[in-house]
Design a protein around this motif. Structure first.
Motif, PDB file in Angstrom:
ATOM      1  N   UNK A  58       1.127 -11.592  -7.879  1.00 16.36           N
ATOM      2  CA  UNK A  58       0.980 -12.898  -6.546  1.00 16.36           C
ATOM      3  C   UNK A  58      -0.459 -13.675  -6.597  1.00 16.36           C
ATOM      4  N   UNK A  59       0.334 -14.443  -6.858  1.00 21.24           N
ATOM      5  CA  UNK A  59      -0.796 -15.800  -6.558  1.00 21.24           C
ATOM      6  C   UNK A  59      -0.455 -16.456  -5.864  1.00 21.24           C
ATOM      7  N   UNK A  60      -2.430 -17.138  -4.945  1.00 21.09           N
ATOM      8  CA  UNK A  60      -2.509 -18.409  -4.233  1.00 21.09           C
ATOM      9  C   UNK A  60      -4.063 -18.749  -4.645  1.00 21.09           C
ATOM     10  N   UNK A  61      -4.393 -19.030  -3.554  1.00 18.60           N
ATOM     11  CA  UNK A  61      -5.059 -19.638  -2.893  1.00 18.60           C
ATOM     12  C   UNK A  61      -6.820 -19.288  -3.224  1.00 18.60           C
ATOM     13  N   UNK A  62      -6.536 -17.411  -2.694  1.00 20.73           N
ATOM     14  CA  UNK A  62      -8.264 -16.896  -2.543  1.00 20.73           C
ATOM     15  C   UNK A  62      -8.372 -16.366  -4.099  1.00 20.73           C
ATOM     16  N   UNK A  63      -6.759 -16.054  -4.973  1.00 23.00           N
ATOM     17  CA  UNK A  63      -7.064 -15.624  -5.716  1.00 23.00           C
ATOM     18  C   UNK A  63      -7.571 -16.110  -6.879  1.00 23.00           C
ATOM     19  N   UNK A  64      -7.390 -17.891  -6.947  1.00 24.22           N
ATOM     20  CA  UNK A  64      -7.645 -18.963  -8.101  1.00 24.22           C
ATOM     21  C   UNK A  64      -9.602 -18.885  -7.304  1.00 24.22           C
ATOM     22  N   UNK A  65      -9.602 -18.983  -5.543  1.00 23.07           N
ATOM     23  CA  UNK A  65     -10.789 -19.201  -6.083  1.00 23.07           C
ATOM     24  C   UNK A  65     -11.698 -17.705  -6.176  1.00 23.07           C
ATOM     25  N   UNK A  66     -11.867 -16.805  -6.486  1.00 21.75           N
ATOM     26  CA  UNK A  66     -12.447 -15.476  -6.928  1.00 21.75           C
ATOM     27  C   UNK A  66     -12.163 -15.633  -8.842  1.00 21.75           C
ATOM     28  N   UNK A  67     -11.129 -16.616  -8.994  1.00 22.44           N
ATOM     29  CA  UNK A  67     -10.913 -16.370 -10.749  1.00 22.44           C
ATOM     30  C   UNK A  67     -11.981 -17.861 -11.291  1.00 22.44           C
ATOM     31  N   UNK A  68     -11.927 -18.701 -10.146  1.00 26.25           N
ATOM     32  CA  UNK A  68     -13.166 -20.107 -11.116  1.00 26.25           C
ATOM     33  C   UNK A  68     -14.124 -19.268 -10.829  1.00 26.25           C
ATOM     34  N   UNK A  69     -15.104 -18.517  -9.911  1.00 25.29           N
ATOM     35  CA  UNK A  69     -16.461 -17.554  -9.423  1.00 25.29           C
ATOM     36  C   UNK A  69     -16.821 -16.881 -10.723  1.00 25.29           C
ATOM     37  N   UNK A  70     -15.278 -15.535 -10.633  1.00 25.51           N
ATOM     38  CA  UNK A  70     -15.809 -14.416 -11.470  1.00 25.51           C
ATOM     39  C   UNK A  70     -15.659 -14.169 -12.490  1.00 25.51           C
ATOM     40  N   UNK A  71     -14.160 -14.876 -12.834  1.00 24.77           N
ATOM     41  CA  UNK A  71     -13.538 -14.065 -13.984  1.00 24.77           C
ATOM     42  C   UNK A  71     -14.881 -14.508 -15.187  1.00 24.77           C
ATOM     43  N   UNK A  72     -15.000 -13.737 -16.350  1.00 25.35           N
ATOM     44  CA  UNK A  72     -15.866 -13.663 -17.713  1.00 25.35           C
ATOM     45  C   UNK A  72     -16.745 -13.269 -16.810  1.00 25.35           C
ATOM     46  N   UNK A  73     -17.363 -12.329 -15.780  1.00 27.11           N
ATOM     47  CA  UNK A  73     -18.315 -12.533 -15.536  1.00 27.11           C
ATOM     48  C   UNK A  73     -18.966 -11.076 -16.280  1.00 27.11           C
ATOM     49  N   UNK A  74     -20.454  -9.953 -15.462  1.00 21.83           N
ATOM     50  CA  UNK A  74     -20.894  -9.404 -15.838  1.00 21.83           C
ATOM     51  C   UNK A  74     -21.273  -8.413 -14.178  1.00 21.83           C
ATOM     52  N   UNK A  75     -20.392  -7.042 -13.957  1.00 21.51           N
ATOM     53  CA  UNK A  75     -20.556  -7.062 -12.848  1.00 21.51           C
ATOM     54  C   UNK A  75     -21.957  -5.545 -12.593  1.00 21.51           C
ATOM     55  N   UNK A 125     -23.879 -21.578  -0.304  1.00 25.45           N
ATOM     56  CA  UNK A 125     -23.157 -20.424  -0.066  1.00 25.45           C
ATOM     57  C   UNK A 125     -22.211 -21.293   1.138  1.00 25.45           C
ATOM     58  N   UNK A 126     -20.562 -20.255  -0.198  1.00 33.72           N
ATOM     59  CA  UNK A 126     -19.612 -21.017   0.514  1.00 33.72           C
ATOM     60  C   UNK A 126     -19.216 -19.869   1.458  1.00 33.72           C
ATOM     61  N   UNK A 127     -18.549 -19.641   3.336  1.00 35.03           N
ATOM     62  CA  UNK A 127     -17.927 -18.952   3.736  1.00 35.03           C
ATOM     63  C   UNK A 127     -16.944 -19.709   3.578  1.00 35.03           C
ATOM     64  N   UNK A 128     -15.997 -18.436   3.984  1.00 31.25           N
ATOM     65  CA  UNK A 128     -14.279 -18.648   4.742  1.00 31.25           C
ATOM     66  C   UNK A 128     -14.032 -19.184   5.619  1.00 31.25           C
ATOM     67  N   UNK A 129     -14.828 -18.538   6.526  1.00 29.02           N
ATOM     68  CA  UNK A 129     -14.406 -19.608   7.851  1.00 29.02           C
ATOM     69  C   UNK A 129     -14.627 -20.580   8.414  1.00 29.02           C
ATOM     70  N   UNK A 130     -15.677 -21.452   7.307  1.00 27.46           N
ATOM     71  CA  UNK A 130     -16.380 -22.634   7.977  1.00 27.46           C
ATOM     72  C   UNK A 130     -15.622 -23.884   6.648  1.00 27.46           C
ATOM     73  N   UNK A 131     -15.043 -22.896   6.304  1.00 29.33           N
ATOM     74  CA  UNK A 131     -14.562 -23.892   5.103  1.00 29.33           C
ATOM     75  C   UNK A 131     -15.647 -24.766   4.200  1.00 29.33           C
ATOM     76  N   UNK A 132     -17.218 -24.318   4.003  1.00 33.37           N
ATOM     77  CA  UNK A 132     -17.902 -25.329   3.797  1.00 33.37           C
ATOM     78  C   UNK A 132     -18.912 -24.603   2.800  1.00 33.37           C
TER      79      UNK A 132
END
Length: 425
Positions: A58-75, A125-132
């Motif tokens: 499935x796709x939603x804005x949560x997945x898109x946000x994670x992809x935008x920041x974590x795709x092709x990175x090193x853990x 710093x982004x916080x989901x519960x404030x969207x800021x």
């Protein structure tokens, strides 16, 4: 978990089901899959050897946000809070260690992202519960105190861990119960028919070979159409025209190889087809997002904020602003053209118009090289996402943003001298 994750873990792809986020981790010699629960009874983190199957994705804005920041990175590692149900993924990007943190409370998922912003040159710093998103010099789990973080009495905790396979099986049963018909055998037959139509055009090669044996090609007009294939001469000289015909034959031979492979895959799908594919109608479990009203206003400009460059194998349209990206799509692009964007990074929109509409590796490489240059990234390789323009939908009130489907992802080398093949219109 940190025994699995070390400095050599590369995040290749990120998927999602309705109940889990799934990270594809490439380790030395093998791939592993990191699953993170979305909440509502699916809380925690699992490491498994199998990725989430296509039917459940499935796709939603949560997945898109994670992809935008974590795709092709090193853990680099994972950190767990000693007080409450919080864990953080430490990932390397832009030469910095960033933190993506998850917190479960009352069956809800809250998340925060502490990251380096190269555009501003600061950590944010982004916080989901404030969207800021705000500037921040350091990160602490204390930020979750506002949404219920406390000191848990671990003696009363239920430490029984449900196996991931049983949870995914449960999700699949729920998805199958509410599933509806999706792509059918009729869809595959239609796809096969279109491939055969394209192959019929490509088979113009034999007629083009006959042209190379003609005594005088100068008698032909500058613009020609042979069985639906365009042949536009740039020169009047007979021998130069013959070279142009040979170049066209070479391109069509490449296109034929690609179409043959697509036809083979489609015929294999038809031969193994049993029942109508089902469409998963389960809604993804969403984290806690603060609801915000869209107060943005859209201004209309008559200025052309995109450019078009033409080459021998294609035309590339490039958006120079967010509004230009929309103009490029709505004013210049055709539905069958191909749209390109960097996967996980900011970039302009690029649309490729291809003679014969056959996408080749050379065109993908040109789009990748153009995206790297216009994004001002000095990369040797880039991650691309692409689909046809007909699979795009603009987001009302957000210039330059699109929703896409049927997308494909690929990693491509960057050619620093790509512009030598084009001339600016």
């Amino acid at each position: 978990m940190n025994d699995t994750i070390n400095d050599n873990v590369y995040l290749q792809k990120i998927y999602s089901s309705s109940y889990f986020i799934c990270f594809t981790m490439r380790l030395i010699g093998e791939s592993k899959y990191l699953y993170i629960g979305r909440g509502s009874g699916y809380e925690g983190v699992w490491c498994d050897g199998a990725r989430v199957e296509s039917f459940l994705r499935k796709r939603d804005k949560f997945l898109e946000y994670i992809r935008r920041h974590l795709s092709s990175t090193m853990i680099k590692s994972m950190t767990i809070d000693e007080s409450d149900r919080i864990f953080s993924i430490d990932y390397a990007k832009w030469g910095r260690i960033n933190k993506f943190t998850f917190f479960y409370n009352a069956r809800n998922l809250y998340f925060a992202n502490f990251f380096f912003d190269p555009d501003k040159g600061t950590t944010r710093l982004f916080k989901s519960w404030t969207m800021k998103t705000e500037d921040a010099k350091s990160f602490s789990f204390d930020i979750f105190d506002d949404v219920g973080r406390s000191q848990l009495d671990k003696s009363n905790l239920n430490l029984e861990i449900s196996p991931l396979k049983s949870l995914l099986a449960k999700e699949k049963r729920s998805a199958m119960t509410g599933a509806s018909g999706g792509k059918s055998k009729k869809f595959l037959n239609r796809k096969k028919r279109r491939i055969l139509e394209d192959l019929n055009k490509v088979n113009t090669i034999s007629k083009l070979k006959e042209m190379t044996e003609a005594e005088d090609l100068t008698r032909l007009p500058m613009k020609n159409k042979i069985d639906g294939v365009k042949l536009n001469f740039k020169f009047k000289d007979h021998y130069k025209r013959r070279d142009e015909v040979f170049t066209k034959i070479k391109k069509l031979n490449k296109a034929k190889k690609i179409l043959d492979l697509r036809l083979k895959d489609t015929e294999e799908s038809l031969s193994t087809f049993k029942n109508i594919s089902l469409e998963n109608n389960l809604r993804p479990i969403a984290p806690v997002w603060k609801t915000q009203k869209n107060t943005k206003t859209t201004t209309v400009s008559n200025e052309k904020n995109y450019k078009v460059i033409s080459g021998e194998i294609c035309q590339l349209g490039i958006g120079t602003t967010a509004q230009g990206n929309d103009q490029l799509r709505s004013e210049w692009a055709k539905k069958t053209d191909y749209w390109f964007h960097l996967d996980g990074d900011k970039s302009p929109h690029i649309i490729a118009r291809i003679d014969g509409n056959v996408l080749t590796p050379e065109i993908i490489n040109l789009a990748a090289s153009a995206l790297a240059e216009y994004s001002q990234f000095d990369y040797e390789e880039v991650n691309l996402i692409y689909t046809q323009v007909k699979n795009l939908k603009g987001v009302k009130g957000s210039a330059g943003k699109v929703i896409f489907k049927k997308e494909k992802r690929i990693r491509s080398l960057v050619n620093k001298n790509w512009l030598d093949l084009f001339s600016v219109d």
